[in-house]
Design a protein around this motif. Structure first.
Motif, PDB file in Angstrom:
ATOM      1  N   ASP A  92     -48.643   2.519  24.310  1.00  0.00           N
ATOM      2  CA  ASP A  92     -47.148   4.056  24.328  1.00  0.00           C
ATOM      3  C   ASP A  92     -47.222   3.961  23.027  1.00  0.00           C
ATOM      4  O   ASP A  92     -47.017   3.433  22.308  1.00  0.00           O
ATOM      5  CB  ASP A  92     -46.152   3.331  25.227  1.00  0.00           C
ATOM      6  CG  ASP A  92     -44.578   3.914  24.862  1.00  0.00           C
ATOM      7  OD1 ASP A  92     -44.832   5.204  23.691  1.00  0.00           O
ATOM      8  OD2 ASP A  92     -43.623   3.984  24.622  1.00  0.00           O
ATOM      9  N   PRO A  93     -47.442   4.973  22.386  1.00  0.00           N
ATOM     10  CA  PRO A  93     -47.673   5.557  21.384  1.00  0.00           C
ATOM     11  C   PRO A  93     -46.549   4.974  20.091  1.00  0.00           C
ATOM     12  O   PRO A  93     -46.434   4.452  18.879  1.00  0.00           O
ATOM     13  CB  PRO A  93     -47.932   6.792  20.789  1.00  0.00           C
ATOM     14  CG  PRO A  93     -48.417   7.295  22.520  1.00  0.00           C
ATOM     15  CD  PRO A  93     -47.885   6.478  23.145  1.00  0.00           C
ATOM     16  N   ALA A  94     -45.225   5.544  21.118  1.00  0.00           N
ATOM     17  CA  ALA A  94     -44.328   4.834  20.079  1.00  0.00           C
ATOM     18  C   ALA A  94     -44.113   3.492  20.125  1.00  0.00           C
ATOM     19  O   ALA A  94     -42.866   3.148  18.815  1.00  0.00           O
ATOM     20  CB  ALA A  94     -42.916   5.417  20.960  1.00  0.00           C
ATOM     21  N   LYS A  95     -44.399   3.000  20.457  1.00  0.00           N
ATOM     22  CA  LYS A  95     -44.507   1.655  20.618  1.00  0.00           C
ATOM     23  C   LYS A  95     -45.330   0.678  20.235  1.00  0.00           C
ATOM     24  O   LYS A  95     -44.894  -0.822  20.341  1.00  0.00           O
ATOM     25  CB  LYS A  95     -43.650   0.903  21.985  1.00  0.00           C
ATOM     26  CG  LYS A  95     -42.044   1.328  22.548  1.00  0.00           C
ATOM     27  CD  LYS A  95     -41.736   1.073  23.606  1.00  0.00           C
ATOM     28  CE  LYS A  95     -40.063   1.167  24.058  1.00  0.00           C
ATOM     29  NZ  LYS A  95     -39.399   1.147  25.012  1.00  0.00           N
ATOM     30  N   VAL A  96     -45.950   0.993  19.258  1.00  0.00           N
ATOM     31  CA  VAL A  96     -47.440   0.307  18.832  1.00  0.00           C
ATOM     32  C   VAL A  96     -46.980  -0.758  17.686  1.00  0.00           C
ATOM     33  O   VAL A  96     -46.139  -0.291  16.404  1.00  0.00           O
ATOM     34  CB  VAL A  96     -48.556   0.829  18.614  1.00  0.00           C
ATOM     35  CG1 VAL A  96     -49.362   0.497  17.833  1.00  0.00           C
ATOM     36  CG2 VAL A  96     -48.398   1.494  20.076  1.00  0.00           C
ATOM     37  N   TYR A  97     -46.781  -1.979  17.580  1.00  0.00           N
ATOM     38  CA  TYR A  97     -46.654  -2.338  16.379  1.00  0.00           C
ATOM     39  C   TYR A  97     -47.551  -2.625  14.970  1.00  0.00           C
ATOM     40  O   TYR A  97     -48.490  -2.608  14.932  1.00  0.00           O
ATOM     41  CB  TYR A  97     -46.426  -4.099  16.287  1.00  0.00           C
ATOM     42  CG  TYR A  97     -45.178  -4.328  17.466  1.00  0.00           C
ATOM     43  CD1 TYR A  97     -44.055  -4.360  17.675  1.00  0.00           C
ATOM     44  CD2 TYR A  97     -46.117  -5.882  18.786  1.00  0.00           C
ATOM     45  CE1 TYR A  97     -42.967  -5.559  18.217  1.00  0.00           C
ATOM     46  CE2 TYR A  97     -45.366  -6.241  19.753  1.00  0.00           C
ATOM     47  CZ  TYR A  97     -43.945  -6.034  19.190  1.00  0.00           C
ATOM     48  OH  TYR A  97     -43.108  -6.120  20.710  1.00  0.00           O
ATOM     49  N   SER A  98     -46.390  -2.467  14.303  1.00  0.00           N
ATOM     50  CA  SER A  98     -47.347  -1.995  12.666  1.00  0.00           C
ATOM     51  C   SER A  98     -47.633  -2.774  11.860  1.00  0.00           C
ATOM     52  O   SER A  98     -48.030  -2.999  10.446  1.00  0.00           O
ATOM     53  CB  SER A  98     -47.276  -0.589  12.535  1.00  0.00           C
ATOM     54  OG  SER A  98     -46.316  -0.894  11.948  1.00  0.00           O
ATOM     55  N   SER A  99     -47.024  -4.370  12.280  1.00  0.00           N
ATOM     56  CA  SER A  99     -46.566  -5.155  11.230  1.00  0.00           C
ATOM     57  C   SER A  99     -47.812  -6.340  10.854  1.00  0.00           C
ATOM     58  O   SER A  99     -49.184  -5.824  11.307  1.00  0.00           O
ATOM     59  CB  SER A  99     -45.558  -6.481  11.927  1.00  0.00           C
ATOM     60  OG  SER A  99     -46.046  -7.004  12.964  1.00  0.00           O
ATOM     61  N   HIS A 151     -52.184  -6.048  17.446  1.00  0.00           N
ATOM     62  CA  HIS A 151     -51.517  -6.672  18.020  1.00  0.00           C
ATOM     63  C   HIS A 151     -51.358  -6.567  19.170  1.00  0.00           C
ATOM     64  O   HIS A 151     -52.114  -5.371  20.055  1.00  0.00           O
ATOM     65  CB  HIS A 151     -49.636  -6.451  18.082  1.00  0.00           C
ATOM     66  CG  HIS A 151     -49.651  -6.926  16.269  1.00  0.00           C
ATOM     67  ND1 HIS A 151     -49.379  -7.989  15.951  1.00  0.00           N
ATOM     68  CD2 HIS A 151     -49.442  -6.031  15.459  1.00  0.00           C
ATOM     69  CE1 HIS A 151     -49.051  -8.118  15.045  1.00  0.00           C
ATOM     70  NE2 HIS A 151     -48.370  -7.248  14.788  1.00  0.00           N
ATOM     71  N   LEU A 152     -52.177  -7.750  20.319  1.00  0.00           N
ATOM     72  CA  LEU A 152     -51.969  -7.385  22.149  1.00  0.00           C
ATOM     73  C   LEU A 152     -50.882  -5.750  22.018  1.00  0.00           C
ATOM     74  O   LEU A 152     -50.061  -5.751  21.980  1.00  0.00           O
ATOM     75  CB  LEU A 152     -51.809  -8.587  22.608  1.00  0.00           C
ATOM     76  CG  LEU A 152     -52.903  -9.319  22.650  1.00  0.00           C
ATOM     77  CD1 LEU A 152     -52.766 -10.758  23.634  1.00  0.00           C
ATOM     78  CD2 LEU A 152     -54.523  -8.906  22.999  1.00  0.00           C
ATOM     79  N   THR A 153     -51.192  -5.419  23.121  1.00  0.00           N
ATOM     80  CA  THR A 153     -50.254  -4.544  23.540  1.00  0.00           C
ATOM     81  C   THR A 153     -49.356  -4.749  24.662  1.00  0.00           C
ATOM     82  O   THR A 153     -49.359  -5.678  25.488  1.00  0.00           O
ATOM     83  CB  THR A 153     -51.045  -2.835  23.889  1.00  0.00           C
ATOM     84  OG1 THR A 153     -51.881  -2.185  23.787  1.00  0.00           O
ATOM     85  CG2 THR A 153     -50.195  -2.100  24.985  1.00  0.00           C
ATOM     86  N   ARG A 154     -47.545  -5.098  24.170  1.00  0.00           N
ATOM     87  CA  ARG A 154     -46.383  -4.851  25.079  1.00  0.00           C
ATOM     88  C   ARG A 154     -45.897  -3.673  25.570  1.00  0.00           C
ATOM     89  O   ARG A 154     -45.921  -4.222  26.934  1.00  0.00           O
ATOM     90  CB  ARG A 154     -45.917  -5.487  24.119  1.00  0.00           C
ATOM     91  CG  ARG A 154     -45.747  -7.245  23.650  1.00  0.00           C
ATOM     92  CD  ARG A 154     -46.726  -7.923  23.292  1.00  0.00           C
ATOM     93  NE  ARG A 154     -46.073  -8.917  22.371  1.00  0.00           N
ATOM     94  CZ  ARG A 154     -46.822  -8.999  21.618  1.00  0.00           C
ATOM     95  NH1 ARG A 154     -48.355  -8.891  21.482  1.00  0.00           N
ATOM     96  NH2 ARG A 154     -46.904 -11.150  21.104  1.00  0.00           N
TER      97      ARG A 154
END
Ligand SMILES: Cc1cc2nc3c(=O)[nH]c(=O)nc-3n(C[C@H](O)[C@H](O)[C@H](O)COP(=O)(O)O)c2cc1C
Length: 215
Positions: free
Chosen positions: A194-201, A10-13
């Motif tokens: 932010d590694p804690a908030k990377v989407y993995s879906s 995903h793009l990085t939010r």
């Protein structure tokens, strides 16, 4: 470049506000941005590179009321680029393009440069008086620069997030962009996730049979 990774991410939010792009990588990316091609070599852009907390804060504060949620992305990004496009195409701009091509020796044969200039003028006359889409056409060049720079950023291990969620009139005002004959087209936030908030879906896109026609 790892295309498989690019296709599934995903793009990085959410950017890691504590990480900054090393200067050398940033300069390489900007050198690439400078090199991106445009139709007839029209080069209709000016780019504002926001590197300081003050610059990013000014942008985040002027996105317009509806787009506050993009502020955090900009504040935590290492850098954000405002990609602006000429609002019109005066003769002086065209003169500048041709003068630079001549100075750079784009065509070894001066007759070829002259032919190129007359073909360019013909094409621009079509855009001006027949298709009546000069500004739209110039903005398309800006999006090409945007897309190519996103790919170059991936190659350099930098996350690149395009942002259309902003009020261009407000951003233009905040950076006095109209006064230069340009207007804001799109933003590009750059940095590290932010590694804690990377989407993995899974990434959701139409299937190939809906997208491609083979003849
Ligand atoms: C040109 C462009 C502009 C975008 N502008 C925004 C934006 O302003 N804010 C935002 O949160 N996402 C923005 N996005 C992200 C898209 O919404 C996102 O890429 C799309 O929904 C697909 O999601 P994915 O990247 O997670 O697969 C933008 C994407 C593109 C390509």
């Amino acid at each position: 470049m790892n295309l498989d990774r690019l296709m599934s991410k995903h793009l990085t939010r959410y950017f890691d506000g504590g990480r900054t792009i090393p200067e050398e990588k940033l300069q390489q990316l900007l050198k690439f941005l400078r090199s991106t091609p445009s139709s007839t070599n029209i080069q209709p852009n000016h780019f504002y590179v926001l590197a300081t907390p003050e610059g990013k804060a000014r942008l985040a504060a002027n996105l317009g009321e509806r787009f506050q949620d993009n502020g955090e992305k900009i504040l935590n990004a290492s850098h954000t680029v405002i990609l602006t496009t000429r609002a019109d195409l005066p003769e002086s701009h065209l003169d500048g393009v041709f003068a630079k091509e001549r100075a750079d020796g784009r065509f070894a044969d001066p007759a070829k440069q002259e032919l190129w200039e007359s073909m360019t003028r013909d094409f621009l006359s079509l855009r001006n008086y027949q298709y009546k889409d000069v500004y739209h056409w110039m903005e398309k060049q800006t999006y090409l620069a945007l897309g190519l720079t996103m790919m170059a950023a991936a190659e350099l291990g930098i996350e690149a997030m395009p942002l259309e969620g902003f009020d261009p009139a407000s951003v233009d005002r905040a950076f006095k962009i109209r006064e230069t004959g340009h207007t804001t087209t799109v933003l590009l936030a750059l940095g590290y996730p932010d590694p804690a908030k990377v989407y993995s879906s899974p990434v959701s896109r139409f299937d190939s049979d809906q997208l491609f026609t083979f003849l």
